[in-house]
Design a protein around this motif. Structure first.
Motif, short mmCIF file in Angstrom:
data_model
loop_
_atom_site.label_atom_id
_atom_site.label_comp_id
_atom_site.label_asym_id
_atom_site.label_seq_id
_atom_site.Cartn_x
_atom_site.Cartn_y
_atom_site.Cartn_z
N LEU A 13 0.83 -1.21 0.00
CA LEU A 13 0.00 0.00 0.00
C LEU A 13 0.86 1.25 0.00
O LEU A 13 0.43 2.30 -0.45
CB LEU A 13 -0.94 0.00 1.20
CG LEU A 13 -1.93 -1.17 1.26
CD1 LEU A 13 -2.78 -1.07 2.51
CD2 LEU A 13 -2.80 -1.23 0.02
N GLY A 14 2.06 1.14 0.54
CA GLY A 14 2.96 2.28 0.57
C GLY A 14 4.24 1.92 1.31
O GLY A 14 4.25 1.02 2.15
N ALA A 15 5.30 2.62 0.97
CA ALA A 15 6.58 2.43 1.64
C ALA A 15 7.29 3.78 1.70
O ALA A 15 7.28 4.53 0.72
CB ALA A 15 7.44 1.41 0.90
N TRP A 16 7.83 4.08 2.86
CA TRP A 16 8.52 5.34 3.07
C TRP A 16 9.82 5.07 3.82
O TRP A 16 9.92 4.13 4.59
CB TRP A 16 7.66 6.29 3.92
CG TRP A 16 6.34 6.57 3.29
CD1 TRP A 16 6.03 7.62 2.47
CD2 TRP A 16 5.15 5.79 3.41
NE1 TRP A 16 4.71 7.52 2.08
CE2 TRP A 16 4.15 6.42 2.63
CE3 TRP A 16 4.82 4.61 4.08
CZ2 TRP A 16 2.86 5.91 2.53
CZ3 TRP A 16 3.53 4.11 3.98
CH2 TRP A 16 2.57 4.76 3.20
N THR A 17 10.77 5.95 3.60
CA THR A 17 12.02 5.85 4.35
C THR A 17 12.40 7.24 4.82
O THR A 17 12.08 8.24 4.17
CB THR A 17 13.13 5.21 3.49
OG1 THR A 17 14.26 4.93 4.32
CG2 THR A 17 13.57 6.10 2.35
N ALA A 46 20.04 9.62 7.63
CA ALA A 46 20.37 9.80 9.05
C ALA A 46 19.26 9.30 9.97
O ALA A 46 19.47 9.14 11.16
CB ALA A 46 20.65 11.27 9.34
N GLY A 47 18.07 9.02 9.43
CA GLY A 47 16.96 8.57 10.26
C GLY A 47 17.00 7.08 10.57
O GLY A 47 16.46 6.63 11.57
N HIS A 48 17.60 6.28 9.68
CA HIS A 48 17.79 4.84 9.88
C HIS A 48 16.50 4.08 10.14
O HIS A 48 16.47 3.12 10.90
CB HIS A 48 18.82 4.58 10.99
CG HIS A 48 20.09 5.33 10.79
ND1 HIS A 48 20.97 5.04 9.78
CD2 HIS A 48 20.62 6.37 11.46
CE1 HIS A 48 22.00 5.87 9.84
NE2 HIS A 48 21.81 6.70 10.85
N GLN A 49 15.40 4.53 9.50
CA GLN A 49 14.12 3.84 9.64
C GLN A 49 13.37 3.85 8.31
O GLN A 49 13.48 4.81 7.54
CB GLN A 49 13.23 4.52 10.68
CG GLN A 49 13.72 4.39 12.09
CD GLN A 49 12.71 4.94 13.07
OE1 GLN A 49 11.62 4.41 13.20
NE2 GLN A 49 13.08 6.01 13.75
N SER A 50 12.60 2.79 8.09
CA SER A 50 11.69 2.71 6.95
C SER A 50 10.35 2.21 7.45
O SER A 50 10.27 1.55 8.49
CB SER A 50 12.23 1.74 5.89
OG SER A 50 13.44 2.21 5.36
N PHE A 51 9.32 2.51 6.69
CA PHE A 51 7.95 2.13 7.07
C PHE A 51 7.25 1.57 5.84
O PHE A 51 7.28 2.18 4.78
CB PHE A 51 7.19 3.37 7.57
CG PHE A 51 7.92 4.13 8.63
CD1 PHE A 51 7.75 3.82 9.97
CD2 PHE A 51 8.81 5.14 8.29
CE1 PHE A 51 8.44 4.52 10.95
CE2 PHE A 51 9.50 5.84 9.27
CZ PHE A 51 9.32 5.52 10.60
N TRP A 52 6.65 0.40 6.00
CA TRP A 52 5.88 -0.22 4.93
C TRP A 52 4.47 -0.43 5.45
O TRP A 52 4.27 -0.74 6.63
CB TRP A 52 6.43 -1.58 4.57
CG TRP A 52 7.74 -1.63 3.87
CD1 TRP A 52 8.72 -0.69 3.85
CD2 TRP A 52 8.22 -2.71 3.09
NE1 TRP A 52 9.78 -1.12 3.12
CE2 TRP A 52 9.51 -2.37 2.62
CE3 TRP A 52 7.70 -3.95 2.73
CZ2 TRP A 52 10.26 -3.21 1.82
CZ3 TRP A 52 8.46 -4.77 1.94
CH2 TRP A 52 9.73 -4.41 1.48
N VAL A 53 3.49 -0.31 4.56
CA VAL A 53 2.12 -0.68 4.88
C VAL A 53 1.69 -1.65 3.78
O VAL A 53 1.80 -1.34 2.59
CB VAL A 53 1.19 0.54 4.94
CG1 VAL A 53 -0.24 0.11 5.23
CG2 VAL A 53 1.67 1.52 6.02
#
Length: 110
Positions: free
Chosen positions: A45-49, A53-60
């Motif tokens: 549905l979506g993916a963001w990073t 420097a944030g060292h995180q990603s988010f997937w739905v």
């Protein structure tokens, strides 16, 4: 279909922007991710990073079941990326789904 939010984190020293071993595993996984999603009937549905420097990603993602989502995560290419990052998985719902459930909820008796 269940909807999952996946929160991926890694330490600065394991950042695949700078760490060759991590980069290799990430690129291998990303080259096969569409094929693996299709294999397990999972819809991205979506993916963001965050910036590097944030060292995180988010997937739905939407999956036909928890089992299908787990099998996707057990693919060798997915597992290889867990050598340098952590994954937190949350079962989530849309705002519309939440409002529908709220409207169906009964009021507690006084």
């Amino acid at each position: 279909m269940p909807t999952f939010m996946v929160i991926l984190r890694h330490s600065p020293e394991n950042c695949d922007w700078f760490n060759e071993k991590s980069r290799k595993a990430t690129l291998e996984f990303m080259s096969k991710v569409d094929e693996l999603l299709k294999k397990h009937r999972i819809k991205m549905l979506g993916a963001w990073t965050m910036d590097p420097a944030g060292h995180q990603s988010f997937w739905v993602v939407e999956a036909p079941s928890l089992e299908a989502f787990q099998k996707f995560g057990m693919e060798p290419e997915a597992l290889a990326t867990l050598a340098y990052r952590t994954m937190e998985i949350k079962l989530v719902m849309s705002f519309e789904e939440e409002m529908k459930l709220r409207k169906q909820a009964t009021q507690p008796s006084a």
